[in-house]
Design an enzyme around this catalytic site. Structure first.
Site, PDB file in Angstrom:
ATOM      1  N   HIS A 178       7.678  11.709  -3.217  1.00  0.00           N
ATOM      2  CA  HIS A 178       7.985  10.488  -2.545  1.00  0.00           C
ATOM      3  C   HIS A 178       7.119   9.207  -3.199  1.00  0.00           C
ATOM      4  O   HIS A 178       7.598   8.150  -3.639  1.00  0.00           O
ATOM      5  CB  HIS A 178       8.142   9.866  -1.103  1.00  0.00           C
ATOM      6  CG  HIS A 178       8.649   8.850  -0.487  1.00  0.00           C
ATOM      7  ND1 HIS A 178       7.704   7.948  -0.041  1.00  0.00           N
ATOM      8  CD2 HIS A 178       9.876   8.434  -0.456  1.00  0.00           C
ATOM      9  CE1 HIS A 178       8.575   6.958   0.357  1.00  0.00           C
ATOM     10  NE2 HIS A 178       9.759   7.187   0.083  1.00  0.00           N
ATOM     11  N   PHE A 206      -0.210  -8.472  -9.076  1.00  0.00           N
ATOM     12  CA  PHE A 206       0.263  -7.324  -8.631  1.00  0.00           C
ATOM     13  C   PHE A 206      -0.837  -6.758  -7.856  1.00  0.00           C
ATOM     14  O   PHE A 206      -2.157  -6.344  -8.308  1.00  0.00           O
ATOM     15  CB  PHE A 206       0.289  -6.325  -9.856  1.00  0.00           C
ATOM     16  CG  PHE A 206       0.772  -4.922  -9.316  1.00  0.00           C
ATOM     17  CD1 PHE A 206       2.220  -4.574  -8.970  1.00  0.00           C
ATOM     18  CD2 PHE A 206      -0.001  -3.862  -9.269  1.00  0.00           C
ATOM     19  CE1 PHE A 206       2.832  -3.368  -8.665  1.00  0.00           C
ATOM     20  CE2 PHE A 206       0.490  -2.619  -8.944  1.00  0.00           C
ATOM     21  CZ  PHE A 206       1.776  -2.407  -8.579  1.00  0.00           C
ATOM     22  N   ALA A 253       0.661  -1.224  -0.108  1.00  0.00           N
ATOM     23  CA  ALA A 253      -0.036  -0.012  -0.228  1.00  0.00           C
ATOM     24  C   ALA A 253       1.044   1.179   0.072  1.00  0.00           C
ATOM     25  O   ALA A 253       1.344   1.568   1.025  1.00  0.00           O
ATOM     26  CB  ALA A 253      -0.921  -0.080   1.173  1.00  0.00           C
TER      27      ALA A 253
END
Length: 156
Positions: free
Chosen positions: A89, A114, A81
């Protein structure tokens, strides 16, 4: 014309890893639980399931590469997550994690799913980890199961 697709059923002898980042563990723990539930519901043997934890999403590609290189696993379900904050970032981590995961999958020609969430806020992540939008960990494992079946079919 022939249509070839995978089945959503394990044979029961597949060795699978769930690779999960610990960062944002309130979310990733729920994704992991969803993936484990899916694995069991579709015929997976719990003794053939390994859970591998890494600190964050940026570390996922390296450990995925090591798991695939080991030859121990038939497939890997990758979960994480990445939640947007006030700095760039998010963009760097999500881009590099995604590229690295895809690269490892293609390098070893192995089934990898994924299940790394990339959301703008914590509410979106919560929705995708088992509330309004379902559990993306469950969905990622479903994808892996179909990939395992399809790869087996294409092998002959």
């Amino acid at each position: 014309m022939q249509i070839i697709e995978g089945k959503l059923q394990l044979q029961g002898n597949e060795r699978v890893a769930i690779l999960t980042s610990r960062f944002n563990h309130i979310i990733t723990d729920r994704l992991k639980e969803g993936a484990m539930d899916c694995f069991k519901r579709h015929g997976g043997d719990e003794d053939l399931l390994d859970i591998v934890l890494v600190p964050g999403a940026y570390e996922l590609p390296l450990i995925l590469d090591k798991l695939l290189e080991s030859g121990k696993y038939d497939g890997v379900c990758v979960l994480g997550a990445i939640i947007r904050g006030g700095t760039p970032h998010f963009d760097y981590v999500s881009a590099e994690a995604t590229k690295g995961i895809a690269s490892a999958m293609l390098k070893y020609s192995m089934p990898v799913s994924f299940g790394v969430l990339t959301t703008d806020n914590i509410e979106q992540a919560i929705e995708r980890a088992g509330s309004k939008a379902g559990n993306k960990g469950f969905e990622a494992m479903s994808t892996l199961i179909e990939l395992l079946s399809l790869c087996q079919t294409l092998k002959g």
